[in-house]
Scaffold this motif. Structure first.
Motif, PDB file in Angstrom:
ATOM      1  N   VAL A  17     136.045  32.376  11.506  1.00 26.59           N
ATOM      2  CA  VAL A  17     136.810  31.763  12.624  1.00 26.59           C
ATOM      3  C   VAL A  17     135.796  30.803  13.397  1.00 26.59           C
ATOM      4  O   VAL A  17     135.851  29.906  13.859  1.00 26.59           O
ATOM      5  CB  VAL A  17     137.495  32.799  13.433  1.00 26.59           C
ATOM      6  CG1 VAL A  17     138.178  31.910  14.758  1.00 26.59           C
ATOM      7  CG2 VAL A  17     138.447  33.507  12.669  1.00 26.59           C
ATOM      8  N   PHE A  18     134.629  31.288  13.716  1.00 21.72           N
ATOM      9  CA  PHE A  18     133.604  30.728  14.526  1.00 21.72           C
ATOM     10  C   PHE A  18     133.073  29.559  13.721  1.00 21.72           C
ATOM     11  O   PHE A  18     133.121  28.326  14.260  1.00 21.72           O
ATOM     12  CB  PHE A  18     132.457  31.700  14.947  1.00 21.72           C
ATOM     13  CG  PHE A  18     131.190  31.108  15.619  1.00 21.72           C
ATOM     14  CD1 PHE A  18     131.248  31.039  16.842  1.00 21.72           C
ATOM     15  CD2 PHE A  18     130.220  30.478  14.827  1.00 21.72           C
ATOM     16  CE1 PHE A  18     130.319  30.481  17.570  1.00 21.72           C
ATOM     17  CE2 PHE A  18     129.207  29.958  15.459  1.00 21.72           C
ATOM     18  CZ  PHE A  18     129.152  29.915  17.019  1.00 21.72           C
ATOM     19  N   GLU A  19     132.877  29.547  12.439  1.00 20.62           N
ATOM     20  CA  GLU A  19     132.352  28.569  11.523  1.00 20.62           C
ATOM     21  C   GLU A  19     133.437  27.375  11.745  1.00 20.62           C
ATOM     22  O   GLU A  19     133.252  26.170  11.521  1.00 20.62           O
ATOM     23  CB  GLU A  19     132.040  28.865  10.405  1.00 20.62           C
ATOM     24  CG  GLU A  19     131.317  27.836   9.241  1.00 20.62           C
ATOM     25  CD  GLU A  19     130.030  27.319   9.857  1.00 20.62           C
ATOM     26  OE1 GLU A  19     129.780  26.363   9.503  1.00 20.62           O
ATOM     27  OE2 GLU A  19     129.247  28.184  10.388  1.00 20.62           O
ATOM     28  N   ALA A  20     134.744  27.713  11.345  1.00 23.59           N
ATOM     29  CA  ALA A  20     135.786  26.976  11.546  1.00 23.59           C
ATOM     30  C   ALA A  20     135.939  25.972  12.872  1.00 23.59           C
ATOM     31  O   ALA A  20     136.337  24.676  12.874  1.00 23.59           O
ATOM     32  CB  ALA A  20     137.046  27.471  11.245  1.00 23.59           C
ATOM     33  N   PHE A  21     135.433  26.315  13.935  1.00 23.43           N
ATOM     34  CA  PHE A  21     135.411  25.755  15.184  1.00 23.43           C
ATOM     35  C   PHE A  21     134.156  24.979  15.476  1.00 23.43           C
ATOM     36  O   PHE A  21     134.274  24.082  16.182  1.00 23.43           O
ATOM     37  CB  PHE A  21     135.583  26.545  16.496  1.00 23.43           C
ATOM     38  CG  PHE A  21     137.213  27.058  16.639  1.00 23.43           C
ATOM     39  CD1 PHE A  21     137.886  26.006  17.201  1.00 23.43           C
ATOM     40  CD2 PHE A  21     137.682  28.187  16.023  1.00 23.43           C
ATOM     41  CE1 PHE A  21     139.273  26.551  17.303  1.00 23.43           C
ATOM     42  CE2 PHE A  21     138.970  28.506  16.043  1.00 23.43           C
ATOM     43  CZ  PHE A  21     139.759  27.558  16.797  1.00 23.43           C
ATOM     44  N   ILE A  22     133.011  25.075  14.791  1.00 20.30           N
ATOM     45  CA  ILE A  22     131.979  24.168  14.849  1.00 20.30           C
ATOM     46  C   ILE A  22     131.800  23.400  13.938  1.00 20.30           C
ATOM     47  O   ILE A  22     130.816  22.470  13.847  1.00 20.30           O
ATOM     48  CB  ILE A  22     130.784  25.165  15.130  1.00 20.30           C
ATOM     49  CG1 ILE A  22     130.251  26.205  13.737  1.00 20.30           C
ATOM     50  CG2 ILE A  22     130.905  26.128  16.369  1.00 20.30           C
ATOM     51  CD1 ILE A  22     128.940  26.673  13.918  1.00 20.30           C
ATOM     52  N   ASP A  23     132.537  23.470  12.749  1.00 20.34           N
ATOM     53  CA  ASP A  23     132.033  22.777  11.578  1.00 20.34           C
ATOM     54  C   ASP A  23     133.192  21.559  11.143  1.00 20.34           C
ATOM     55  O   ASP A  23     134.504  22.026  11.170  1.00 20.34           O
ATOM     56  CB  ASP A  23     131.918  23.535  10.193  1.00 20.34           C
ATOM     57  CG  ASP A  23     131.771  22.734   8.959  1.00 20.34           C
ATOM     58  OD1 ASP A  23     131.628  21.422   9.203  1.00 20.34           O
ATOM     59  OD2 ASP A  23     131.566  23.356   7.999  1.00 20.34           O
ATOM     60  N   PRO A  24     133.108  20.325  11.685  1.00 17.23           N
ATOM     61  CA  PRO A  24     134.218  19.682  11.642  1.00 17.23           C
ATOM     62  C   PRO A  24     134.645  19.301  10.273  1.00 17.23           C
ATOM     63  O   PRO A  24     135.930  18.874  10.210  1.00 17.23           O
ATOM     64  CB  PRO A  24     133.537  18.289  12.180  1.00 17.23           C
ATOM     65  CG  PRO A  24     132.099  18.445  11.792  1.00 17.23           C
ATOM     66  CD  PRO A  24     131.735  19.810  11.961  1.00 17.23           C
ATOM     67  N   GLU A  25     134.106  19.629   9.112  1.00 23.19           N
ATOM     68  CA  GLU A  25     134.717  19.524   7.806  1.00 23.19           C
ATOM     69  C   GLU A  25     135.875  20.505   7.817  1.00 23.19           C
ATOM     70  O   GLU A  25     136.650  20.290   6.922  1.00 23.19           O
ATOM     71  CB  GLU A  25     133.332  19.750   6.576  1.00 23.19           C
ATOM     72  CG  GLU A  25     132.992  18.646   6.663  1.00 23.19           C
ATOM     73  CD  GLU A  25     133.240  17.244   6.509  1.00 23.19           C
ATOM     74  OE1 GLU A  25     134.076  17.195   5.359  1.00 23.19           O
ATOM     75  OE2 GLU A  25     133.118  16.240   6.870  1.00 23.19           O
ATOM     76  N   ILE A  26     135.631  21.780   8.358  1.00 25.78           N
ATOM     77  CA  ILE A  26     136.650  22.569   8.419  1.00 25.78           C
ATOM     78  C   ILE A  26     137.934  22.538   9.442  1.00 25.78           C
ATOM     79  O   ILE A  26     138.819  22.555   9.149  1.00 25.78           O
ATOM     80  CB  ILE A  26     136.221  24.017   8.535  1.00 25.78           C
ATOM     81  CG1 ILE A  26     135.111  24.481   7.524  1.00 25.78           C
ATOM     82  CG2 ILE A  26     137.240  24.986   8.378  1.00 25.78           C
ATOM     83  CD1 ILE A  26     134.289  25.712   7.570  1.00 25.78           C
ATOM     84  N   THR A  27     137.315  22.074  10.586  1.00 27.69           N
ATOM     85  CA  THR A  27     138.315  21.834  11.652  1.00 27.69           C
ATOM     86  C   THR A  27     139.023  20.928  11.380  1.00 27.69           C
ATOM     87  O   THR A  27     140.198  20.658  12.125  1.00 27.69           O
ATOM     88  CB  THR A  27     137.585  21.483  12.956  1.00 27.69           C
ATOM     89  OG1 THR A  27     136.459  22.726  13.039  1.00 27.69           O
ATOM     90  CG2 THR A  27     138.437  21.723  14.199  1.00 27.69           C
ATOM     91  N   LYS A  28     138.960  19.674  10.798  1.00 25.20           N
ATOM     92  CA  LYS A  28     139.764  18.266  10.421  1.00 25.20           C
ATOM     93  C   LYS A  28     140.942  18.688   9.887  1.00 25.20           C
ATOM     94  O   LYS A  28     141.956  18.271   9.808  1.00 25.20           O
ATOM     95  CB  LYS A  28     138.848  17.303   9.671  1.00 25.20           C
ATOM     96  CG  LYS A  28     138.784  17.876   8.229  1.00 25.20           C
ATOM     97  CD  LYS A  28     137.879  16.314   7.648  1.00 25.20           C
ATOM     98  CE  LYS A  28     137.664  16.794   6.122  1.00 25.20           C
ATOM     99  NZ  LYS A  28     136.812  15.626   5.602  1.00 25.20           N
ATOM    100  N   HIS A  29     140.845  20.093   9.186  1.00 29.84           N
ATOM    101  CA  HIS A  29     142.140  20.406   8.510  1.00 29.84           C
ATOM    102  C   HIS A  29     143.219  21.230   9.369  1.00 29.84           C
ATOM    103  O   HIS A  29     144.216  21.438   8.858  1.00 29.84           O
ATOM    104  CB  HIS A  29     141.689  21.463   7.200  1.00 29.84           C
ATOM    105  CG  HIS A  29     140.866  20.581   6.133  1.00 29.84           C
ATOM    106  ND1 HIS A  29     141.407  19.860   5.251  1.00 29.84           N
ATOM    107  CD2 HIS A  29     139.681  21.050   5.946  1.00 29.84           C
ATOM    108  CE1 HIS A  29     140.369  19.431   4.410  1.00 29.84           C
ATOM    109  NE2 HIS A  29     139.264  19.981   4.969  1.00 29.84           N
ATOM    110  N   PHE A  30     142.945  21.448  10.701  1.00 29.00           N
ATOM    111  CA  PHE A  30     144.043  22.091  11.458  1.00 29.00           C
ATOM    112  C   PHE A  30     143.914  21.822  12.970  1.00 29.00           C
ATOM    113  O   PHE A  30     144.749  22.245  13.544  1.00 29.00           O
ATOM    114  CB  PHE A  30     143.888  23.665  11.367  1.00 29.00           C
ATOM    115  CG  PHE A  30     142.638  24.220  12.062  1.00 29.00           C
ATOM    116  CD1 PHE A  30     142.385  24.566  13.263  1.00 29.00           C
ATOM    117  CD2 PHE A  30     141.102  24.608  11.234  1.00 29.00           C
ATOM    118  CE1 PHE A  30     141.237  25.276  14.029  1.00 29.00           C
ATOM    119  CE2 PHE A  30     140.054  24.869  11.794  1.00 29.00           C
ATOM    120  CZ  PHE A  30     140.133  25.287  13.047  1.00 29.00           C
TER     121      PHE A  30
END
Length: 63
Positions: A17-30
């Protein structure tokens, strides 16, 4: 002025969850559609919501 409050149950390990909020490659999906870089200490990044709202936000992390 009205205020709202929301909750969300996330069934994933904390590190993911932490990585999802700091990595734009993941965050751009949600969340936002584009991020200029990883959110890290002292970083200045831009988050964009171009496809939906045509706005962007500069985020500066002071931690």
């Amino acid at each position: 002025m009205s205020w709202w409050k929301g909750n969300m149950l996330i069934r994933k390990p904390t590190n993911l969850v932490f990585e999802a909020f700091i990595d734009p490659e993941i965050t751009k999906h949600f969340c936002f559609t584009k991020g200029s870089g990883r959110l890290s200490s002292g970083a200045r990044v831009t988050w964009e919501w171009g496809a939906m709202f045509w706005i962007s936000l500069v985020v500066i992390n002071f931690n």
